[in-house]
Enzyme design. Sequence first.
Site, PDB file in Angstrom:
ATOM      1  N   HIS A 256       0.758  -1.145  -0.115  1.00  0.00           N
ATOM      2  CA  HIS A 256       0.000   0.071   0.104  1.00  0.00           C
ATOM      3  C   HIS A 256       0.751   1.195  -0.053  1.00  0.00           C
ATOM      4  O   HIS A 256       0.280   2.394  -0.139  1.00  0.00           O
ATOM      5  CB  HIS A 256      -0.827  -0.034   1.074  1.00  0.00           C
ATOM      6  CG  HIS A 256      -1.642  -1.097   1.649  1.00  0.00           C
ATOM      7  ND1 HIS A 256      -1.123  -2.150   2.244  1.00  0.00           N
ATOM      8  CD2 HIS A 256      -2.736  -1.913   0.733  1.00  0.00           C
ATOM      9  CE1 HIS A 256      -1.837  -3.450   2.156  1.00  0.00           C
ATOM     10  NE2 HIS A 256      -2.978  -2.980   1.237  1.00  0.00           N
TER      11      HIS A 256
ATOM     12  N   GLY B  33      -6.837  12.274   7.178  1.00  0.00           N
ATOM     13  CA  GLY B  33      -7.683  11.243   6.689  1.00  0.00           C
ATOM     14  C   GLY B  33      -7.383  11.402   4.833  1.00  0.00           C
ATOM     15  O   GLY B  33      -7.375  10.557   4.162  1.00  0.00           O
TER      16      GLY B  33
ATOM     17  N   ARG C  36      -5.881  16.943   1.621  1.00  0.00           N
ATOM     18  CA  ARG C  36      -5.461  17.685   2.918  1.00  0.00           C
ATOM     19  C   ARG C  36      -4.088  17.407   3.059  1.00  0.00           C
ATOM     20  O   ARG C  36      -3.228  18.252   3.582  1.00  0.00           O
ATOM     21  CB  ARG C  36      -6.266  17.331   4.187  1.00  0.00           C
ATOM     22  CG  ARG C  36      -6.233  18.003   5.245  1.00  0.00           C
ATOM     23  CD  ARG C  36      -6.705  17.726   6.693  1.00  0.00           C
ATOM     24  NE  ARG C  36      -7.914  16.938   6.258  1.00  0.00           N
ATOM     25  CZ  ARG C  36      -8.772  16.148   6.818  1.00  0.00           C
ATOM     26  NH1 ARG C  36      -7.873  15.699   7.955  1.00  0.00           N
ATOM     27  NH2 ARG C  36      -9.768  15.610   6.671  1.00  0.00           N
TER      28      ARG C  36
ATOM     29  N   ARG D  15      -2.313   4.165  -4.384  1.00  0.00           N
ATOM     30  CA  ARG D  15      -3.756   4.044  -4.400  1.00  0.00           C
ATOM     31  C   ARG D  15      -4.179   5.419  -4.061  1.00  0.00           C
ATOM     32  O   ARG D  15      -5.032   5.760  -3.183  1.00  0.00           O
ATOM     33  CB  ARG D  15      -3.994   3.308  -3.145  1.00  0.00           C
ATOM     34  CG  ARG D  15      -3.915   1.669  -3.416  1.00  0.00           C
ATOM     35  CD  ARG D  15      -4.278   0.765  -2.326  1.00  0.00           C
ATOM     36  NE  ARG D  15      -4.074  -0.679  -2.676  1.00  0.00           N
ATOM     37  CZ  ARG D  15      -5.140  -1.444  -2.814  1.00  0.00           C
ATOM     38  NH1 ARG D  15      -6.428  -0.764  -2.631  1.00  0.00           N
ATOM     39  NH2 ARG D  15      -4.850  -2.599  -3.050  1.00  0.00           N
TER      40      ARG D  15
ATOM     41  N   ARG E 105      -2.382  12.308  14.671  1.00  0.00           N
ATOM     42  CA  ARG E 105      -3.666  12.202  13.865  1.00  0.00           C
ATOM     43  C   ARG E 105      -3.988  13.847  13.828  1.00  0.00           C
ATOM     44  O   ARG E 105      -4.206  14.249  14.707  1.00  0.00           O
ATOM     45  CB  ARG E 105      -4.789  11.573  14.196  1.00  0.00           C
ATOM     46  CG  ARG E 105      -6.049  11.581  13.591  1.00  0.00           C
ATOM     47  CD  ARG E 105      -7.115  10.478  13.746  1.00  0.00           C
ATOM     48  NE  ARG E 105      -8.477  10.907  13.561  1.00  0.00           N
ATOM     49  CZ  ARG E 105      -9.106  11.316  12.469  1.00  0.00           C
ATOM     50  NH1 ARG E 105      -8.255  11.343  11.319  1.00  0.00           N
ATOM     51  NH2 ARG E 105     -10.376  11.444  12.198  1.00  0.00           N
TER      52      ARG E 105
ATOM     53  N   GLY F 266      -7.146  15.081  11.778  1.00  0.00           N
ATOM     54  CA  GLY F 266      -8.598  14.851  11.500  1.00  0.00           C
ATOM     55  C   GLY F 266      -9.561  15.535  11.805  1.00  0.00           C
ATOM     56  O   GLY F 266      -9.537  16.602  12.319  1.00  0.00           O
TER      57      GLY F 266
ATOM     58  N   MET G 269     -13.423   8.715  13.592  1.00  0.00           N
ATOM     59  CA  MET G 269     -13.684   7.180  13.484  1.00  0.00           C
ATOM     60  C   MET G 269     -12.453   6.395  13.397  1.00  0.00           C
ATOM     61  O   MET G 269     -11.984   5.266  12.801  1.00  0.00           O
ATOM     62  CB  MET G 269     -14.223   7.198  11.893  1.00  0.00           C
ATOM     63  CG  MET G 269     -15.671   7.880  11.764  1.00  0.00           C
ATOM     64  SD  MET G 269     -16.548   7.573   9.936  1.00  0.00           S
ATOM     65  CE  MET G 269     -16.556   5.818   9.916  1.00  0.00           C
ATOM     66  N   GLU G 270     -11.317   7.213  13.720  1.00  0.00           N
ATOM     67  CA  GLU G 270      -9.812   6.425  14.097  1.00  0.00           C
ATOM     68  C   GLU G 270      -9.258   6.455  15.279  1.00  0.00           C
ATOM     69  O   GLU G 270      -8.268   5.964  15.454  1.00  0.00           O
ATOM     70  CB  GLU G 270      -9.179   7.174  12.779  1.00  0.00           C
ATOM     71  CG  GLU G 270      -9.630   7.063  11.269  1.00  0.00           C
ATOM     72  CD  GLU G 270     -10.737   7.773  10.994  1.00  0.00           C
ATOM     73  OE1 GLU G 270     -11.148   7.930   9.903  1.00  0.00           O
ATOM     74  OE2 GLU G 270     -10.866   8.971  11.647  1.00  0.00           O
TER      75      GLU G 270
ATOM     76  N   ASP H  91     -18.484  19.572  12.308  1.00  0.00           N
ATOM     77  CA  ASP H  91     -20.075  19.741  12.382  1.00  0.00           C
ATOM     78  C   ASP H  91     -20.381  19.305  13.770  1.00  0.00           C
ATOM     79  O   ASP H  91     -19.591  19.124  14.667  1.00  0.00           O
ATOM     80  CB  ASP H  91     -20.572  18.772  11.594  1.00  0.00           C
ATOM     81  CG  ASP H  91     -20.426  17.293  11.812  1.00  0.00           C
ATOM     82  OD1 ASP H  91     -20.820  16.699  12.832  1.00  0.00           O
ATOM     83  OD2 ASP H  91     -19.452  16.830  11.104  1.00  0.00           O
TER      84      ASP H  91
END
Length: 236
Positions: free
Chosen positions: A4, A20, A24, A43, A87, A89, A181-182, A205
Amino acid sequence: MTPHNEAGKGDYAATVLLPGDPQRAEWMAETFLEAPRCVNRRRQALGFTGLFRGEPVSIQSTGIGVSSFLIYAHELLDFHGVRTLIRTGTCGALSAAVKLRSLVISQEVRGESAESGQVFGLYGADAGPDPELVSQALARAAEIGIEHRAGLTICSDIFYHPKGRDRFAEAQAQGALAVDMETSALYRIAAHFGARALSVLTVVDNVVTGEQTDYSERQALFTDMTRLALNVAIET
């Protein structure tokens, strides 16, 4: 190289920021790094290495959710010798007091349920951020003047959930600031490899108020988060 990631040995710095979104990652590298070079395009999961204030830092996109995130985090830690993951994110606020466009620093993370966000039980017990990284992030955010909150966050595997926002009632009662989500995967896999980790999230949000940012502002929206993460990165 891995299945990957086409980067070679030495292409990544010891500290890597993990957005993510590949767009970005590219924006962060081109905006903030000196002499950035692309080290991975496989990818379309873009990865870059450059200098920030003379110190080497890398940025690697990870995709959305635990499954995608773990592939890139694992390969960075296991094959590229990375020792610190930060992270960078997005998250949804779970309190009206957590303002749109502000930052949330995850000092503790829990899964939405016994299964959700828990790396499928693969890496055992719950894990959290590196205390020194948290301390540095809090100090730098105050110094730079970035609006932020630090505390409990929730990790979910499901974006479009049939229960809607009602599913967060228990987490909100526990004082959770936001959901992403991570982050649970980040802290657990870092602990597994003996590495350091921190999750810094931008509120895009608010589950309570229904407010949300427009996608058109998403890159400029991440300026504070990127500045903070890079300042922490060079102090590790």
